[in-house]
Design a protein around this motif. Structure first.
Motif, PDB file in Angstrom:
ATOM      1  N   ASN A 128      42.399 -12.297 -24.606  1.00  0.00           N
ATOM      2  CA  ASN A 128      43.569 -13.139 -24.350  1.00  0.00           C
ATOM      3  C   ASN A 128      43.546 -13.721 -22.939  1.00  0.00           C
ATOM      4  OD1 ASN A 128      44.735 -12.992 -26.893  1.00  0.00           O
ATOM      5  ND2 ASN A 128      45.948 -11.193 -26.395  1.00  0.00           N
ATOM      6  N   LEU A 129      43.093 -12.945 -21.965  1.00  0.00           N
ATOM      7  CA  LEU A 129      42.973 -13.467 -20.597  1.00  0.00           C
ATOM      8  C   LEU A 129      41.994 -14.643 -20.569  1.00  0.00           C
ATOM      9  CD1 LEU A 129      42.688 -10.173 -18.504  1.00  0.00           C
ATOM     10  CD2 LEU A 129      44.559 -11.833 -18.428  1.00  0.00           C
ATOM     11  N   GLN A 130      40.863 -14.478 -21.217  1.00  0.00           N
ATOM     12  CA  GLN A 130      39.866 -15.540 -21.212  1.00  0.00           C
ATOM     13  C   GLN A 130      40.303 -16.727 -22.072  1.00  0.00           C
ATOM     14  OE1 GLN A 130      36.437 -12.986 -22.097  1.00  0.00           O
ATOM     15  NE2 GLN A 130      35.707 -13.411 -20.023  1.00  0.00           N
ATOM     16  N   THR A 131      41.043 -16.457 -23.134  1.00  0.00           N
ATOM     17  CA  THR A 131      41.561 -17.536 -23.977  1.00  0.00           C
ATOM     18  C   THR A 131      42.542 -18.398 -23.194  1.00  0.00           C
ATOM     19  OG1 THR A 131      41.246 -16.259 -25.992  1.00  0.00           O
ATOM     20  CG2 THR A 131      42.856 -18.058 -26.089  1.00  0.00           C
ATOM     21  N   ARG A 132      43.399 -17.772 -22.387  1.00  0.00           N
ATOM     22  CA  ARG A 132      44.341 -18.536 -21.555  1.00  0.00           C
ATOM     23  C   ARG A 132      43.585 -19.499 -20.645  1.00  0.00           C
ATOM     24  NH1 ARG A 132      46.850 -13.833 -20.158  1.00  0.00           N
ATOM     25  NH2 ARG A 132      48.237 -13.327 -21.829  1.00  0.00           N
ATOM     26  N   ARG A 133      42.533 -19.001 -20.010  1.00  0.00           N
ATOM     27  CA  ARG A 133      41.754 -19.840 -19.096  1.00  0.00           C
ATOM     28  C   ARG A 133      41.095 -20.999 -19.857  1.00  0.00           C
ATOM     29  NH1 ARG A 133      39.934 -19.448 -13.940  1.00  0.00           N
ATOM     30  NH2 ARG A 133      40.747 -17.349 -13.712  1.00  0.00           N
ATOM     31  N   ILE A 134      40.538 -20.712 -21.019  1.00  0.00           N
ATOM     32  CA  ILE A 134      39.908 -21.749 -21.838  1.00  0.00           C
ATOM     33  C   ILE A 134      40.941 -22.784 -22.288  1.00  0.00           C
ATOM     34  CG2 ILE A 134      38.808 -22.195 -24.076  1.00  0.00           C
ATOM     35  CD1 ILE A 134      37.348 -19.464 -23.679  1.00  0.00           C
ATOM     36  N   MET A 135      42.084 -22.332 -22.751  1.00  0.00           N
ATOM     37  CA  MET A 135      43.119 -23.256 -23.228  1.00  0.00           C
ATOM     38  C   MET A 135      43.642 -24.136 -22.106  1.00  0.00           C
ATOM     39  SD  MET A 135      43.362 -22.998 -26.473  1.00  0.00           S
ATOM     40  CE  MET A 135      41.613 -22.701 -26.526  1.00  0.00           C
ATOM     41  N   ARG A 136      43.767 -23.588 -20.894  1.00  0.00           N
ATOM     42  CA  ARG A 136      44.175 -24.420 -19.746  1.00  0.00           C
ATOM     43  C   ARG A 136      43.137 -25.508 -19.488  1.00  0.00           C
ATOM     44  NH1 ARG A 136      45.668 -19.487 -16.976  1.00  0.00           N
ATOM     45  NH2 ARG A 136      43.700 -19.633 -15.865  1.00  0.00           N
ATOM     46  N   ALA A 137      41.861 -25.133 -19.591  1.00  0.00           N
ATOM     47  CA  ALA A 137      40.791 -26.107 -19.333  1.00  0.00           C
ATOM     48  C   ALA A 137      40.738 -27.185 -20.409  1.00  0.00           C
ATOM     49  CB  ALA A 137      39.445 -25.379 -19.239  1.00  0.00           C
ATOM     50  N   LEU A 138      41.085 -26.829 -21.636  1.00  0.00           N
ATOM     51  CA  LEU A 138      41.019 -27.785 -22.750  1.00  0.00           C
ATOM     52  C   LEU A 138      42.329 -28.540 -22.985  1.00  0.00           C
ATOM     53  CD1 LEU A 138      39.100 -25.612 -25.392  1.00  0.00           C
ATOM     54  CD2 LEU A 138      38.172 -27.464 -23.984  1.00  0.00           C
ATOM     55  N   ALA A 139      43.371 -28.159 -22.298  1.00  0.00           N
ATOM     56  CA  ALA A 139      44.716 -28.673 -22.584  1.00  0.00           C
ATOM     57  C   ALA A 139      44.807 -30.201 -22.609  1.00  0.00           C
ATOM     58  CB  ALA A 139      45.724 -28.111 -21.581  1.00  0.00           C
ATOM     59  N   ASP A 140      44.152 -30.864 -21.695  1.00  0.00           N
ATOM     60  CA  ASP A 140      44.266 -32.321 -21.610  1.00  0.00           C
ATOM     61  C   ASP A 140      43.189 -33.065 -22.394  1.00  0.00           C
ATOM     62  OD1 ASP A 140      46.455 -31.987 -19.957  1.00  0.00           O
ATOM     63  OD2 ASP A 140      45.251 -32.051 -18.123  1.00  0.00           O
ATOM     64  N   LEU A 141      42.360 -32.334 -23.123  1.00  0.00           N
ATOM     65  CA  LEU A 141      41.280 -32.968 -23.874  1.00  0.00           C
ATOM     66  C   LEU A 141      41.689 -33.206 -25.322  1.00  0.00           C
ATOM     67  CD1 LEU A 141      38.261 -30.834 -22.595  1.00  0.00           C
ATOM     68  CD2 LEU A 141      39.066 -33.037 -21.720  1.00  0.00           C
ATOM     69  N   ASP A 142      41.153 -34.260 -25.907  1.00  0.00           N
ATOM     70  CA  ASP A 142      41.413 -34.494 -27.323  1.00  0.00           C
ATOM     71  C   ASP A 142      40.488 -33.610 -28.161  1.00  0.00           C
ATOM     72  OD1 ASP A 142      38.872 -35.767 -27.536  1.00  0.00           O
ATOM     73  OD2 ASP A 142      39.765 -37.678 -26.963  1.00  0.00           O
ATOM     74  N   LEU A 143      40.722 -33.579 -29.469  1.00  0.00           N
ATOM     75  CA  LEU A 143      39.932 -32.713 -30.352  1.00  0.00           C
ATOM     76  C   LEU A 143      38.445 -33.043 -30.312  1.00  0.00           C
ATOM     77  CD1 LEU A 143      42.253 -32.334 -33.460  1.00  0.00           C
ATOM     78  CD2 LEU A 143      41.686 -30.614 -31.745  1.00  0.00           C
TER      79      LEU A 143
END
Length: 175
Positions: A128-143
């Protein structure tokens, strides 16, 4: 406001997928991967330290939790570490009740590895810690961009191991 320097496009090989190298090494991408990995593992490192564990413990726990019943041989193949290194880490995880080793049902010589409830909880907490970091990095990207990131990471893996890794990663999804 951060921007990506203009130097990055110039560092790319002229033909993607070719063996042609740019005039200078891709220092920017090498260093970005280094710093991204450093920070990606830093959050779990702090928690692992509380247990007296390190990154090797994290990797073992992660794959055992993701693939219950994994054999020691399969784990060695995934991690590409020596049996001696794995034995030390595995012994600690078993002694501290994070992983359980069971006798194989079809082959009694085989040892099957399972995360205990405590091991599963820690594995999920770290993921979950690493998922949070990944999701923050991907947040502004499209699919489509997210798909490009996955394909890029997969292409960093040796070609002769990609199909195996794809089966492990995408065939091992669980909630």
């Amino acid at each position: 406001m951060s921007t990506v320097p203009d130097a990055i496009p110039a560092m790319r090989p002229p033909q993607l997928g070719s063996d042609i190298l740019p005039e200078t090494p891709a220092y920017d991408l090498i260093e970005l991967l280094f710093f991204a990995y450093r920070d990606f593992v830093s959050d779990p490192d702090r928690i692992l330290d509380e247990y007296g564990f390190g990154r090797a413990h994290h990797r073992v726990l992660h794959f055992v939790d993701r693939q219950p019943g994994l054999t020691i041989a399969e784990l060695l193949d995934i991690l590409r570490i020596t049996k001696q290194s794995l034995n030390r880490v595995l012994k600690e995880l078993i002694e501290k009740d994070f992983i359980e080793s069971r006798t194989g049902t079809s082959d009694r010589r085989q040892r099957l590895l399972f995360a205990t409830e405590q091991g599963h909880d820690l594995a999920v907490k770290l993921a979950n810690l690493q998922t949070r970091r990944i999701m923050r990095a991907l947040a502004d990207l499209d699919l489509a961009s997210k798909d490009h990131v996955s394909r890029y990471l997969l292409r960093l893996i040796d070609p002769d191991d990609r199909a195996h890794v794809e089966r492990l990663v995408f065939g091992a999804k669980k909630s």
